[in-house]
Design an enzyme around this catalytic site. Structure first.
Site, PDB file in Angstrom:
ATOM      1  N   ASP A 285     -74.811  47.083  27.524  1.00  0.00           N
ATOM      2  CA  ASP A 285     -75.627  46.102  27.415  1.00  0.00           C
ATOM      3  C   ASP A 285     -75.378  45.030  28.266  1.00  0.00           C
ATOM      4  OD1 ASP A 285     -77.907  46.790  25.904  1.00  0.00           O
ATOM      5  OD2 ASP A 285     -77.199  46.285  23.955  1.00  0.00           O
TER       6      ASP A 285
ATOM      7  N   LYS B  86     -84.277  55.105  23.451  1.00  0.00           N
ATOM      8  CA  LYS B  86     -82.974  55.333  24.055  1.00  0.00           C
ATOM      9  C   LYS B  86     -82.318  56.726  24.076  1.00  0.00           C
ATOM     10  CE  LYS B  86     -81.833  50.501  23.740  1.00  0.00           C
ATOM     11  NZ  LYS B  86     -81.744  49.276  22.969  1.00  0.00           N
TER      12      LYS B  86
ATOM     13  N   GLN C  85     -77.537  48.096  18.384  1.00  0.00           N
ATOM     14  CA  GLN C  85     -79.038  47.631  18.488  1.00  0.00           C
ATOM     15  C   GLN C  85     -79.186  46.056  17.680  1.00  0.00           C
ATOM     16  OE1 GLN C  85     -81.781  49.219  20.289  1.00  0.00           O
ATOM     17  NE2 GLN C  85     -82.579  47.067  19.984  1.00  0.00           N
TER      18      GLN C  85
END
Ligand code: NAD
Length: 279
Positions: free
Chosen positions: A119, A52, A96
């Site tokens: 997300d 990322k 995460q």
């Protein structure tokens, strides 16, 4: 012989388009910024977070890394999220997953401001998707839609079958195909006659988490087959939920693993960050 849908090429196209947008935003004095929080040092998470960061660098997005110890308490993590929610220079916040067991994942997802939920996991984002309102969409299913669109595969009016009903892939995938006017069927572990249902599909999206489970006997000739699964087979090679060698000769189009859906997830995350930065 199926058309091979190349996720590497399509994700690169998207990233290059985003790079231009980010450069344009910079000329207007805006710098897009993503905060990535990793709790503990699970090796797989470290690889994902690293990828990322690399994608952010490529596109020109500023990335803030919060690599915090395994022992971090839920309150401490919620405190960091609260600070980032209030920081106007931060546009996207990503924690995460999975987080260590002593931290309630749902609480963490719910704590991220929906306007920074790149997300697309917050209940407000999921709700917005289901009632057709603007909001961030989970990156992997959003990537599948881009693969289809950019490969000129028509969704409207088509029989779309999604195998899997997880919150991050199967369910949002189904909503997105519906939004594109597909006729959508969702299959799961309790579906009867899975083969028969799958054989109806013009577009079959497979997100089961079982290596090479879907072979040619599940697929209608000429169908588009999208494989979301990622596994390592007995010899350590990457493979998907679809038995590629069996399905490829009869499919109309198919995504490989690796190089299909995988690279799209990060590209769509970057897309969500740029959108967040433009708001
Ligand atoms: P999950 O385990 O949360 O969900 C799997 C779904 O498959 C469940 O809804 C279950 O009902 C269904 N299922 C299980 N066995 C079945 C069976 N025998 N018949 C029919 N349905 C069955 O998994 P997930 O998070 O949705 O991920 C699915 C796969 O996609 C995994 O291999 C995962 O690694 C991969 N994945 C890839 C990406 C990517 O970026 N490419 C992102 C997320 C997940």
């Amino acid at each position: 012989m199926a058309h091979i849908i190349d996720g590497k090429v399509i994700s690169k196209q998207i990233k290059d388009e985003l790079k231009e947008k980010v450069a344009q935003l910079k000329t207007e004095g805006k710098e897009v910024c993503l905060a990535v929080i990793q709790v503990g040092n699970d090796p797989a998470s470290t690889v994902y977070v690293g990828n990322k960061k690399k994608a952010c660098e490529y596109i020109g997005i500023k990335s803030l890394a919060y690599e915090i110890p395994e022992e971090t308490t839920e309150e401490e993590l919620l405190g960091i999220i609260d600070k980032l929610n209030k920081d106007d220079s931060v546009h996207g916040i990503l924690v995460q997953l999975p987080v260590p067991e002593h931290i309630d994942e749902e609480k963490i997802i719910n704590a991220i401001s929906p306007s920074k939920d790149v997300d697309g996991f917050h209940p407000a984002s999921v709700g917005a998707l289901s009632i057709g309102q603007k909001g961030f969409v989970s990156c992997t299913p959003a990537g599948v839609i881009q693969l289809l669109k950019r490969s000129n595969i028509e969704i409207a009016g088509k029989e779309c079958v999604v195998i899997g009903r997880s919150n991050i892939v199967g369910k949002p995938m189904s909503m997105l195909l519906l939004r594109e006017n597909g006729t959508v069927t969702i299959c799961h572990s309790r579906t009867k006659d899975l083969k028969e249902v799958c054989k109806r599909a013009d577009i079959l999206v497979v997100a089961i988490g079982k290596p090479k489970m879907i072979d040619a006997s599940y697929v209608k000739e000429g169908a588009t087959v999208i494989d979301v699964g990622i596994h390592r087979d007995e010899s350590g090679k990457l493979c998907g939920d679809v038995d590629f060698d069996s399905v490829e000769p009869i499919a109309g189009a198919i995504t490989p693993v690796p190089g299909g859906v995988g690279p799209m997830t990060i590209a769509m995350l970057m897309n969500n960050c740029v959108e967040a930065g433009m708001n």
